[in-house]
Design a protein around this motif. Structure first.
Motif, short mmCIF file in Angstrom:
data_model
loop_
_atom_site.label_atom_id
_atom_site.label_comp_id
_atom_site.label_asym_id
_atom_site.label_seq_id
_atom_site.Cartn_x
_atom_site.Cartn_y
_atom_site.Cartn_z
N TYR A 27 14.25 -4.10 -14.34
CA TYR A 27 13.23 -5.07 -13.93
C TYR A 27 12.60 -4.65 -12.61
CZ TYR A 27 16.62 -7.26 -10.67
OH TYR A 27 17.52 -7.52 -9.66
N SER A 28 11.41 -5.19 -12.40
CA SER A 28 10.64 -4.89 -11.19
C SER A 28 10.32 -6.19 -10.47
CB SER A 28 9.33 -4.17 -11.56
OG SER A 28 9.60 -2.98 -12.28
N VAL A 29 10.03 -6.07 -9.18
CA VAL A 29 9.72 -7.27 -8.38
C VAL A 29 8.55 -6.99 -7.44
CG1 VAL A 29 12.07 -8.20 -8.42
CG2 VAL A 29 11.42 -6.60 -6.62
N LYS A 30 7.94 -8.07 -7.01
CA LYS A 30 6.93 -7.99 -5.95
C LYS A 30 6.89 -9.32 -5.22
CE LYS A 30 2.83 -9.44 -8.60
NZ LYS A 30 1.46 -9.05 -9.01
N LEU A 31 6.32 -9.31 -4.03
CA LEU A 31 6.17 -10.56 -3.28
C LEU A 31 5.14 -11.45 -3.96
CD1 LEU A 31 6.02 -9.13 0.36
CD2 LEU A 31 7.87 -10.50 -0.60
N ARG A 32 5.38 -12.74 -3.91
CA ARG A 32 4.40 -13.68 -4.48
C ARG A 32 3.22 -13.84 -3.54
NH1 ARG A 32 5.55 -16.46 -8.95
NH2 ARG A 32 7.70 -16.47 -9.71
N LYS B 225 2.03 0.07 2.23
CA LYS B 225 1.86 1.52 2.09
C LYS B 225 1.11 1.87 0.81
CE LYS B 225 5.91 2.90 4.81
NZ LYS B 225 7.28 3.48 4.77
N ARG B 226 1.29 1.06 -0.22
CA ARG B 226 0.64 1.34 -1.50
C ARG B 226 -0.72 0.65 -1.63
NH1 ARG B 226 5.86 1.52 -5.65
NH2 ARG B 226 7.13 2.83 -4.26
N GLY B 227 -1.04 -0.16 -0.63
CA GLY B 227 -2.36 -0.77 -0.59
C GLY B 227 -2.53 -1.98 -1.48
N GLN B 228 -1.47 -2.41 -2.15
CA GLN B 228 -1.56 -3.59 -3.01
C GLN B 228 -0.16 -4.11 -3.34
OE1 GLN B 228 -3.01 -2.75 -6.99
NE2 GLN B 228 -2.35 -0.62 -6.85
N LYS B 229 -0.12 -5.35 -3.81
CA LYS B 229 1.15 -5.94 -4.23
C LYS B 229 1.42 -5.56 -5.68
CE LYS B 229 1.53 -10.13 -1.39
NZ LYS B 229 1.62 -11.61 -1.44
N GLU B 230 1.97 -4.40 -5.88
CA GLU B 230 2.30 -3.99 -7.24
C GLU B 230 3.81 -4.11 -7.46
OE1 GLU B 230 1.02 0.05 -7.50
OE2 GLU B 230 2.78 0.84 -6.48
N PHE B 231 4.17 -4.26 -8.73
CA PHE B 231 5.59 -4.37 -9.06
C PHE B 231 6.31 -3.06 -8.73
CE2 PHE B 231 4.18 -7.90 -11.79
CZ PHE B 231 5.15 -8.85 -11.47
N ILE B 232 7.47 -3.20 -8.15
CA ILE B 232 8.30 -2.04 -7.80
C ILE B 232 9.64 -2.18 -8.51
CG2 ILE B 232 9.49 -0.84 -5.91
CD1 ILE B 232 7.26 -1.81 -4.05
N VAL B 233 10.05 -1.13 -9.19
CA VAL B 233 11.34 -1.16 -9.89
C VAL B 233 12.45 -1.49 -8.89
CG1 VAL B 233 13.02 0.18 -11.22
CG2 VAL B 233 10.56 0.47 -11.64
N THR B 234 13.30 -2.41 -9.25
CA THR B 234 14.34 -2.87 -8.33
C THR B 234 15.23 -1.73 -7.85
OG1 THR B 234 14.33 -5.04 -9.39
CG2 THR B 234 16.26 -4.48 -8.07
N GLY B 235 15.55 -0.81 -8.73
CA GLY B 235 16.36 0.34 -8.33
C GLY B 235 15.67 1.17 -7.25
N GLU B 236 14.35 1.31 -7.36
CA GLU B 236 13.59 2.05 -6.35
C GLU B 236 13.61 1.31 -5.01
OE1 GLU B 236 9.00 3.54 -5.46
OE2 GLU B 236 9.54 2.78 -7.45
N LEU B 237 13.42 0.00 -5.07
CA LEU B 237 13.47 -0.81 -3.85
C LEU B 237 14.83 -0.70 -3.18
CD1 LEU B 237 12.53 -2.97 -1.85
CD2 LEU B 237 13.09 -4.72 -3.57
N ILE B 238 15.88 -0.78 -3.97
CA ILE B 238 17.24 -0.68 -3.42
C ILE B 238 17.46 0.71 -2.82
CG2 ILE B 238 19.69 -0.61 -4.07
CD1 ILE B 238 19.08 -2.93 -5.99
N GLY B 239 16.88 1.73 -3.43
CA GLY B 239 16.97 3.07 -2.87
C GLY B 239 16.38 3.14 -1.47
#
Length: 363
Positions: A358-363, A305-319
């Protein structure tokens, strides 16, 4: 550490000649952050010839202007001893006819306290029974095994030991219930509250009290068919009051049903599984990595959706994950995200001390 009771005082021999004396000033169980703010503490020195077993603080003068550093392990022992002493004398103070409301959620318990009229007494359980091992949790070895797993895997936002203390205090509250009091047991259709329901009925198995079950999902649905409910804590005090006042309470929980619920709880005690779900009106054990693909697929969708593999804050992902499936504990999702980082599936930026850091993204 030696201790002795001289109600309402408790003595702690914290060193060879240093005695802490705590005065109990309330019949409410203490939480871990209340040990210094509740009650009264004084410090005494055993003079030459004094023996702890016969020492009385009323015959000595307390020390002033000194402070002592107490190891957390001792701190917890002191807290447990104080709560045990409160429990010992609390039964004498209990109103033997007041209705008892037990909620399988601390948040729901808070709403019941606000929403329902007096007289009543409300007990809330801290939850988390859908995650972590339940193996032999009715024994010291099982409690230690569960606490160790939680300590090693779950990032609690509060003090690491706050959950343990609250859990033990809730059990004390249930043990305090007089046999004459009617019990109203509130629960919802999710793994945590369904397991908690069975655990509470296990704790009550030797009590002859009349027990009434209030399934918040079923009862609220009859009032508002449009609201989708996962947890009892989603209901407002007004909702719970409405449910309670419209319920007829013409049927107590039968002995046969009580026995069946207890059997189901005892079955859970035999397993070291750490994740349970509630599906098709049944508690089901699932593998620890049950939600991993859900986490990865959701993260993949966010990247796309964001068009790239960018880091996403873990809290946002969990949301996002919680919006898609609100039946999963966010702290369990955070644990699995950390596991996926450590296993090399996800890339990390930041320090994983909480989901905000911390933030995460797919490798």
């Amino acid at each position: 550490m030696k201790t002795k009771d001289y109600h309402p005082y408790i003595y702690f021999l914290v060193d060879s000649n240093i005695v802490f004396v705590y005065k109990i000033e309330s019949n409410s169980y203490l939480q871990i952050d209340e040990l210094h703010s509740s009650g009264q503490w004084e410090t005494y020195i055993l003079e030459e010839g004094d023996v702890f077993d016969t020492f009385l603080h009323t015959e000595s003068k307390p020390l002033e202007g000194r402070s002592y550093l107490i190891a957390q392990e001792r701190y917890l022992i002191m807290l447990d001893k104080i709560n045990h002493q409160i429990h010992k004398y609390k039964k004498m103070l209990y109103d033997k006819t007041i209705p008892i409301h037990i909620a399988c959620s601390e948040s729901a318990a808070g709403c019941i306290r606000v929403g329902l009229d007096q007289p009543k007494r409300v007990i809330g359980f801290p939850g988390l029974l859908s995650i972590g091992p339940l193996w032999k949790i009715n024994e010291e070895a099982g409690i230690n095994y569960r606490n160790e797993w939680l300590f090693e895997h779950i990032n609690f936002e509060s003090d690491d030991y706050a959950y343990q203390v609250t859990f033990k205090n809730s059990i004390r509250e249930i043990n305090d219930i007089p046999e004459q009091s009617p019990i109203y047991l509130w629960y919802g259709d999710n793994a945590d509250e369904q397991i908690c329901l069975r655990f509470i009925l296990h704790l009550l198995k030797n009590k002859p009290n009349k027990i009434y079950l209030l399934n918040t999902n079923a009862l609220h649905k009859s009032v508002d068919k449009n609201q989708k409910l996962t947890y009892s804590s989603q209901l407002t005090p007004e909702d719970l009051k409405d449910i309670y006042e419209k319920h007829t309470f013409d049927q107590i929980l039968s002995i046969q049903d009580r026995i069946q619920f207890v059997k189901e709880w005892e079955n859970l005690l035999r397993s070291k599984n750490v994740l349970r779900i509630y599906t098709k009106q049944e508690i089901k054990e699932v593998p620890e990595d049950y939600y991993d693909s859900f986490i990865l697929n959701t993260l993949k969708d966010l990247h796309e959706k964001r068009g790239q593999k960018e880091f996403i804050v873990t809290g946002e992902l969990i949301g996002h994950l919680f919006d898609l499936n609100p039946s999963i504990y966010p702290i369990f999702l955070e644990y699995r995200i950390r596991h996926l980082v450590y296993s090399g599936t996800l890339e990390l930026k930041g320090i994983p001390k909480s989901m905000r850091h911390y933030s995460v993204k797919l490798r």
